[in-house]
Scaffold this active site. Structure first.
Site, PDB file in Angstrom:
ATOM      1  N   HIS A   1       0.839  -1.202   0.000  1.00  0.00           N
ATOM      2  CA  HIS A   1       0.000   0.000   0.000  1.00  0.00           C
ATOM      3  C   HIS A   1       0.881   1.262   0.000  1.00  0.00           C
ATOM      4  O   HIS A   1       0.603   2.228  -0.708  1.00  0.00           O
ATOM      5  CB  HIS A   1      -0.874   0.048   1.256  1.00  0.00           C
TER       6      HIS A   1
ATOM      7  N   ASP B   1      -2.896  -7.643  -7.496  1.00  0.00           N
ATOM      8  CA  ASP B   1      -4.268  -8.000  -7.852  1.00  0.00           C
ATOM      9  C   ASP B   1      -4.426  -7.783  -9.357  1.00  0.00           C
ATOM     10  O   ASP B   1      -5.071  -6.837  -9.812  1.00  0.00           O
ATOM     11  CB  ASP B   1      -5.245  -7.136  -7.051  1.00  0.00           C
TER      12      ASP B   1
ATOM     13  N   MET C   1       3.024  -9.493  -0.249  1.00  0.00           N
ATOM     14  CA  MET C   1       2.410  -8.791   0.880  1.00  0.00           C
ATOM     15  C   MET C   1       0.904  -8.736   0.715  1.00  0.00           C
ATOM     16  O   MET C   1       0.394  -8.542  -0.391  1.00  0.00           O
ATOM     17  CB  MET C   1       2.968  -7.385   0.981  1.00  0.00           C
TER      18      MET C   1
END
Ligand code: AMP
Length: 311
Positions: free
Chosen positions: A35, A156, A190
């Site tokens: 992130h 993703d 992660m």
């Protein structure tokens, strides 16, 4: 932190009126280096950086981990602050979906966004309706935030393909930037869900990355049969008793259509359950007459400092 749509719009309208550009990172929180890398990419290119933090009920199936999804608001606000994020938008569910009562089984808003074909395979098979939930919330967030650029992780990969297509098909005035997949020092991709693994499951989960590495090795050595590559990856994953393979697929990176021959830009995508936790991972391979170039993303150094190309 801002919780209300009207307040966020007013703040960003004022910034845009002064000529400021808005970079946007949508997330479900429980931040990690993956992130934070997206936040840094946004910070480097924009005057105002907005991060949304919203665990979207519409993208979870009835038997999925919505209630168990990790949440850490104070840790996330501190991490976002350290990355120079200007605004964390953390709306309550009823602010994003007024009139939809997710407590009643099967509740859905009347209007949703659906991207066909790209969502049929891979995680779309095991998670029916998941990508409609993703496309819907991302479209809503784009409409609320009005970013010129939005940043998504290649971890993703199917989500990134769906969001790109949704933005293009709906003529949304936002550039979609895909950022490298970030791995732990031992190779595990992660994920916020990693923190819910037991110690034994956490150790077992590294087999996912080892499976992809074995696949990368055979392609670099000249293998061009997608079925054989798939089996190499799957066979490594099935050596670990705590890990249950959901799929290992070899597809075209742009259309996500299954491949027979390994050629052009190829996505090798994996989903597996480690205990109750569902994890995904992938690599991309560019194959042409010169050979194969594998992209497994980046790895954090053991100290947590810095990123380097993953092997
Ligand atoms: P999430 O909070 O899991 O919904 O993820 C928010 C964004 O972070 C998405 O664009 C993800 O693709 C991205 N992301 C999550 N994990 C990683 C990772 N390991 N590497 C790069 N991006 C990631």
């Amino acid at each position: 932190m801002i919780e209300r749509v009207a307040e966020l719009r007013a703040t960003l309208d004022a910034a845009r009126a002064r000529g400021r550009t808005v970079g946007f990172v949508p997330t479900m929180g429980a931040f990690h280096e993956g992130h934070q890398a997206l936040m840094r990419a946004a910070r480097a290119a924009h005057d105002v950086v907005v991060v949304s933090l919203f665990v979207n009920p519409l993208q979870f199936g009835p038997s999925e981990d919505l209630d168990r999804y990790p949440r850490d608001l104070s840790g996330d606000l501190a991490a976002a602050g350290a990355e120079g994020v200007d605004i964390v938008f953390a709306p309550p569910v009823e602010e994003m979906y007024p009139g939809t009562d997710f407590a009643s089984v099967g509740a859905r808003p009347l209007t949703t966004v659906s991207v066909r074909a790209l969502t049929d395979g891979l995680c779309g098979t095991c998670r029916p309706g998941h990508f409609d939930g993703v496309a819907t919330v991302v479209a809503k967030l784009f409409s609320i935030v009005g970013p010129s650029t939005a940043y998504f992780g290649k971890k993703d990969a199917q989500q990134l393909a769906v969001v790109r297509r949704m933005a293009a098909d709906l003529c949304l005035p936002v550039e979609i930037v895909g950022c490298p997949l970030v791995r732990e020092a031992d190779g595990l991709a992660m994920s916020s869900r990693n923190r819910t693994l037991s110690a034994a499951e956490r150790a077992a989960a590294t087999v996912i990355h080892r499976g992809l590495q074995s696949g990368a090795e055979v392609v670099v050595a000249g293998e061009r049969d997608a079925g054989k590559l798939r089996r190499v990856v799957a066979n490594v994953l099935t050596t670990e008793p705590l890990v249950r393979l959901e799929y290992a697929e070899v597809v075209a990176a742009d259309t996500l259509a299954p491949l027979e021959a390994i050629e052009g830009d190829v996505l090798v995508a994996v989903a597996a359950r480690v205990g109750d936790v569902r994890l995904i991972d992938n690599m991309t391979i560019h194959v042409d007459a010169q050979g194969a170039v594998v992209d497994l993303g980046t790895t954090v150094a053991p100290t947590g400092e810095g990123l380097c190309a993953a092997r």
